[in-house]
Enzyme design. Structure first.
Site, PDB file in Angstrom:
ATOM      1  N   ASP A 173      23.297 -24.287 -15.978  1.00  0.00           N
ATOM      2  CA  ASP A 173      22.626 -23.566 -14.896  1.00  0.00           C
ATOM      3  C   ASP A 173      21.413 -24.365 -14.445  1.00  0.00           C
ATOM      4  O   ASP A 173      21.147 -25.451 -14.963  1.00  0.00           O
ATOM      5  CB  ASP A 173      22.236 -22.157 -15.348  1.00  0.00           C
ATOM      6  CG  ASP A 173      22.352 -21.147 -14.209  1.00  0.00           C
ATOM      7  OD1 ASP A 173      21.929 -21.476 -13.081  1.00  0.00           O
ATOM      8  OD2 ASP A 173      22.878 -20.043 -14.451  1.00  0.00           O
ATOM      9  N   VAL A 203      28.314 -21.465  -8.010  1.00  0.00           N
ATOM     10  CA  VAL A 203      26.984 -21.222  -7.440  1.00  0.00           C
ATOM     11  C   VAL A 203      27.110 -20.397  -6.168  1.00  0.00           C
ATOM     12  O   VAL A 203      28.196 -20.004  -5.757  1.00  0.00           O
ATOM     13  CB  VAL A 203      26.239 -22.561  -7.169  1.00  0.00           C
ATOM     14  CG1 VAL A 203      26.087 -23.350  -8.452  1.00  0.00           C
ATOM     15  CG2 VAL A 203      26.960 -23.396  -6.119  1.00  0.00           C
ATOM     16  N   GLU A 217      27.252 -18.909  -2.311  1.00  0.00           N
ATOM     17  CA  GLU A 217      28.120 -19.278  -1.193  1.00  0.00           C
ATOM     18  C   GLU A 217      27.329 -20.063  -0.134  1.00  0.00           C
ATOM     19  O   GLU A 217      27.134 -19.594   0.993  1.00  0.00           O
ATOM     20  CB  GLU A 217      28.726 -18.015  -0.569  1.00  0.00           C
ATOM     21  CG  GLU A 217      29.639 -17.232  -1.491  1.00  0.00           C
ATOM     22  CD  GLU A 217      31.002 -17.901  -1.670  1.00  0.00           C
ATOM     23  OE1 GLU A 217      31.944 -17.490  -1.005  1.00  0.00           O
ATOM     24  OE2 GLU A 217      31.111 -18.853  -2.464  1.00  0.00           O
ATOM     25  N   LYS A 235      26.513 -26.198  -2.999  1.00  0.00           N
ATOM     26  CA  LYS A 235      27.769 -26.576  -3.643  1.00  0.00           C
ATOM     27  C   LYS A 235      27.971 -28.094  -3.588  1.00  0.00           C
ATOM     28  O   LYS A 235      28.436 -28.703  -4.554  1.00  0.00           O
ATOM     29  CB  LYS A 235      28.944 -25.844  -2.991  1.00  0.00           C
ATOM     30  CG  LYS A 235      29.028 -24.368  -3.380  1.00  0.00           C
ATOM     31  CD  LYS A 235      30.236 -23.693  -2.772  1.00  0.00           C
ATOM     32  CE  LYS A 235      30.345 -22.237  -3.206  1.00  0.00           C
ATOM     33  NZ  LYS A 235      30.745 -22.063  -4.617  1.00  0.00           N
ATOM     34  N   SER A 277      34.614 -17.327  -2.573  1.00  0.00           N
ATOM     35  CA  SER A 277      35.418 -16.216  -2.070  1.00  0.00           C
ATOM     36  C   SER A 277      35.778 -16.371  -0.598  1.00  0.00           C
ATOM     37  O   SER A 277      36.680 -15.696  -0.110  1.00  0.00           O
ATOM     38  CB  SER A 277      34.669 -14.891  -2.271  1.00  0.00           C
ATOM     39  OG  SER A 277      33.413 -14.936  -1.646  1.00  0.00           O
ATOM     40  N   HIS A 294      39.458 -19.086  -7.438  1.00  0.00           N
ATOM     41  CA  HIS A 294      38.682 -17.911  -7.028  1.00  0.00           C
ATOM     42  C   HIS A 294      38.901 -16.756  -8.004  1.00  0.00           C
ATOM     43  O   HIS A 294      39.978 -16.160  -8.053  1.00  0.00           O
ATOM     44  CB  HIS A 294      39.083 -17.497  -5.606  1.00  0.00           C
ATOM     45  CG  HIS A 294      38.419 -16.240  -5.140  1.00  0.00           C
ATOM     46  ND1 HIS A 294      39.043 -15.333  -4.304  1.00  0.00           N
ATOM     47  CD2 HIS A 294      37.186 -15.724  -5.409  1.00  0.00           C
ATOM     48  CE1 HIS A 294      38.215 -14.323  -4.086  1.00  0.00           C
ATOM     49  NE2 HIS A 294      37.096 -14.537  -4.736  1.00  0.00           N
ATOM     50  N   ASN A 340      40.583 -11.950   0.041  1.00  0.00           N
ATOM     51  CA  ASN A 340      39.374 -11.506   0.737  1.00  0.00           C
ATOM     52  C   ASN A 340      39.627 -11.201   2.204  1.00  0.00           C
ATOM     53  O   ASN A 340      38.969 -10.339   2.783  1.00  0.00           O
ATOM     54  CB  ASN A 340      38.263 -12.541   0.587  1.00  0.00           C
ATOM     55  CG  ASN A 340      37.401 -12.266  -0.631  1.00  0.00           C
ATOM     56  OD1 ASN A 340      37.785 -11.473  -1.491  1.00  0.00           O
ATOM     57  ND2 ASN A 340      36.261 -12.909  -0.737  1.00  0.00           N
TER      58      ASN A 340
END
Length: 392
Positions: A16, A73, A75, A80, A102, A123, A173
Site C-alpha cells: 500500500d 487502487v 478508479e 493506476k 469496475s 474485476h 457493471n
C-alpha cells in the site's frame, strides 16, 4: 483479495502507499480470520498459517518474484498508471499484471504497461470474500497466456470466472448500472422510495437499487461519473441518474460507509432518508403511484436489454456466462435462471413488444437492440442462436 489468496495457500505481498496502510490491510485479514475462529470454521493454527503467508509493505522492491500482480487502487487512470510502472520495474518479464477496475477500459490502462499482452483486467465484486463471481477482461492486445493464468488464479481462490471483452463497465457493471439507474429515475419521477425498494425485492432482486448504491458507495459512483464525463467529453449525456448522484455527493451522503446515503444507518438498523422527496418533480411525490407490476417490469427489462446489448456487441459470447454472471455478480432474480434466460422464457417476440411499450413511456433505457429484434422476428432464443457448439 489478499485474504482469499492467502486462504488457499498463495504467498501474498500486500503493498500500500505506506506501511501503516498496508498494516491496516493485514488487520482486516486478521479480523476476517477471527470471525472464522469464532464461528469454528477456522482453527487458531490455520489462522496463523494464513497470516504467515502475508507480507505487508510499502516498498515496491518487495514485489520481486511475484508472478501475478492484482492492482486495486482508486478508479483513477493516472494513479493506476503510476502504480503499474512502479510495480513492473521490479517484476520478471513473465509476470502478469492485472487491474481490478469496475469501469475503466483495460486497453487504455494497458498503455502504461511495458507489455500490454501481459496486462489484463480481473474485476472482483465486493465484498470479495463473499462474492463468487470474478470478471476477467481481455484488453485489445491481452495475450492467451495472461487469460489462462488469470483463469487459473480465479479458480484457485475458489471463485467462478467469466471472460468478457473490453468496454466501459464491461458486462456486470453495465447491467447493474441499468438497475440502479431505474431506481434513481423513479425517484426523480415522484415514485415513493419505499415502493421502489420493495418492488425491486418483489421482482426477485436481493436488495433495492437505492440500497445497492449505498453499498457500492455514492462517492465512488460520483468519481466514476466524473471520469466518464472526462473521457466521453461532448458525447456524455446527462441523465436524472447523474443529477441525483451529484446532489447526494454535494450533501456529503456517501452511503453505508459514512452511515448516510439514500438510507440512514444506526445501531438499530437502517431506514430510508426522509428527505428523498426533494428529487421528485417540485419536491412532490406522485398522487397516483405506478403499479408494482409496472415497476417490476422496468427493473428487470432494463437489465435484460443491456445484457442483450452486450451479446450484440460481443462483450459476452456465451449465454451461460451471461446468466451465471448475472446471478452471482449482482443477484439478478435467481428464479429466472439469469438475465438472458429471463428473455428466453418470456419469448423474444413478447419481450420486445413489452420493451417497446416501456420505451414509449420511459424512453431510451428500453431501446431494443437490433440483435434481439432480429431474434424476435425469427422466433429464436439466446440458447438456440448462441448454443455452445455454434459458439465453438
Amino acid at each position: 483479495i489478499a485474504f482469499v489468496s492467502a486462504r488457499v495457500g498463495i504467498e501474498v505481498v500486500l503493498l500500500d502507499r505506506d506501511q501503516e496502510a498496508a498494516d491496516r490491510g493485514v488487520t482486516t485479514v486478521t479480523d476476517l480470520l477471527d470471525q472464522g475462529v469464532k464461528r469454528k470454521k477456522v482453527t487458531p493454527e490455520k489462522k496463523e498459517k494464513i497470516l504467515g503467508r502475508l507480507t505487508s509493505t510499502a516498498d515496491y522492491a518487495d514485489l520481486k518474484g511475484c508472478d501475478l500482480i492484482v492492482e486495486a487502487v482508486f478508479e483513477d487512470p493516472g494513479i493506476k498508471a503510476t502504480v503499474t510502472k512502479d510495480a513492473e520495474a521490479h517484476l520478471e518479464k513473465s509476470a502478469i499484471f492485472a487491474t481490478n477496475t469496475s469501469t475503466l477500459p483495460i486497453t487504455e490502462l494497458a498503455k502504461a504497461s511495458r507489455d500490454d499482452s501481459r496486462y489484463i483486467g480481473i474485476h472482483f465484486f465486493s465484498p470479495v470474500h463473499k462474492m463468487n463471481l470474478v470478471e476477467i477482461i481481455k484488453g485489445k492486445n491481452t495475450g492467451d497466456d495472461a487469460v489462462a493464468k488469470s483463469l487459473d488464479f480465479v479458480r484457485q481462490i475458489k471463485k467462478t470466472p467469466i471472460v468478457v471483452a473490453d468496454t466501459r463497465g464491461f458486462y456486470a457493471n453495465r447491467c447493474v448500472m441499468r438497475y440502479i439507474e431505474q431506481g434513481m429515475y423513479m425517484l426523480t419521477e415522484g415514485v415513493k422510495p419505499a415502493l421502489i425498494e420493495n418492488a425491486a425485492k418483489m421482482a426477485g432482486m436481493p436488495v433495492g437499487p437505492l440500497s445497492l448504491q449505498d453499498e457500492v458507495a455514492i462517492d465512488l459512483g460520483y468519481k466514476v461519473l466524473q471520469q466518464t464525463k472526462k473521457d466521453l467529453g461532448d458525447a456524455f449525456e446527462d441523465t436524472p441518474n447523474a443529477e441525483v448522484i451529484e446532489k447526494m455527493y454535494e450533501l456529503g451522503r456517501y452511503g453505508r460507509k459514512n452511515q448516510k446515503g439514500f438510507y440512514v444507518y444506526t445501531d438499530e438498523g437502517k431506514q430510508l432518508w426522509d428527505e428523498l422527496d426533494q428529487f421528485a418533480p417540485n419536491g412532490k411525490l406522485l398522487d397516483e403511484q405506478p403499479t408494482v407490476d409496472e415497476l417490476k417490469d422496468r427493473i428487470l427489462y432494463a437489465q435484460a436489454l443491456e445484457a442483450a446489448r452486450t451479446m450484440e456487441e460481443e462483450i459476452v459470447a456465451d449465454p451461460r456466462e451471461a446468466d451465471v454472471g448475472s446471478i452471482l455478480a449482482w443477484g439478478f432474480a435467481p428464479y429466472t435462471g439469469g438475465v438472458l434466460s429471463f428473455i428466453d422464457t418470456i419469448g423474444a417476440k413478447a419481450f420486445v413488444e413489452r420493451a417497446d411499450a416501456l420505451k414509449a413511456k420511459y424512453g431510451a433505457p428500453f431501446e431494443v437492440p437490433a440483435l434481439l429484434r432480429d431474434m424476435a422476428g425469427k422466433g429464436e432464443t439466446f440458447y438456440g442462436r448462441f448454443a455452445p457448439a455454434k459458439a465453438a
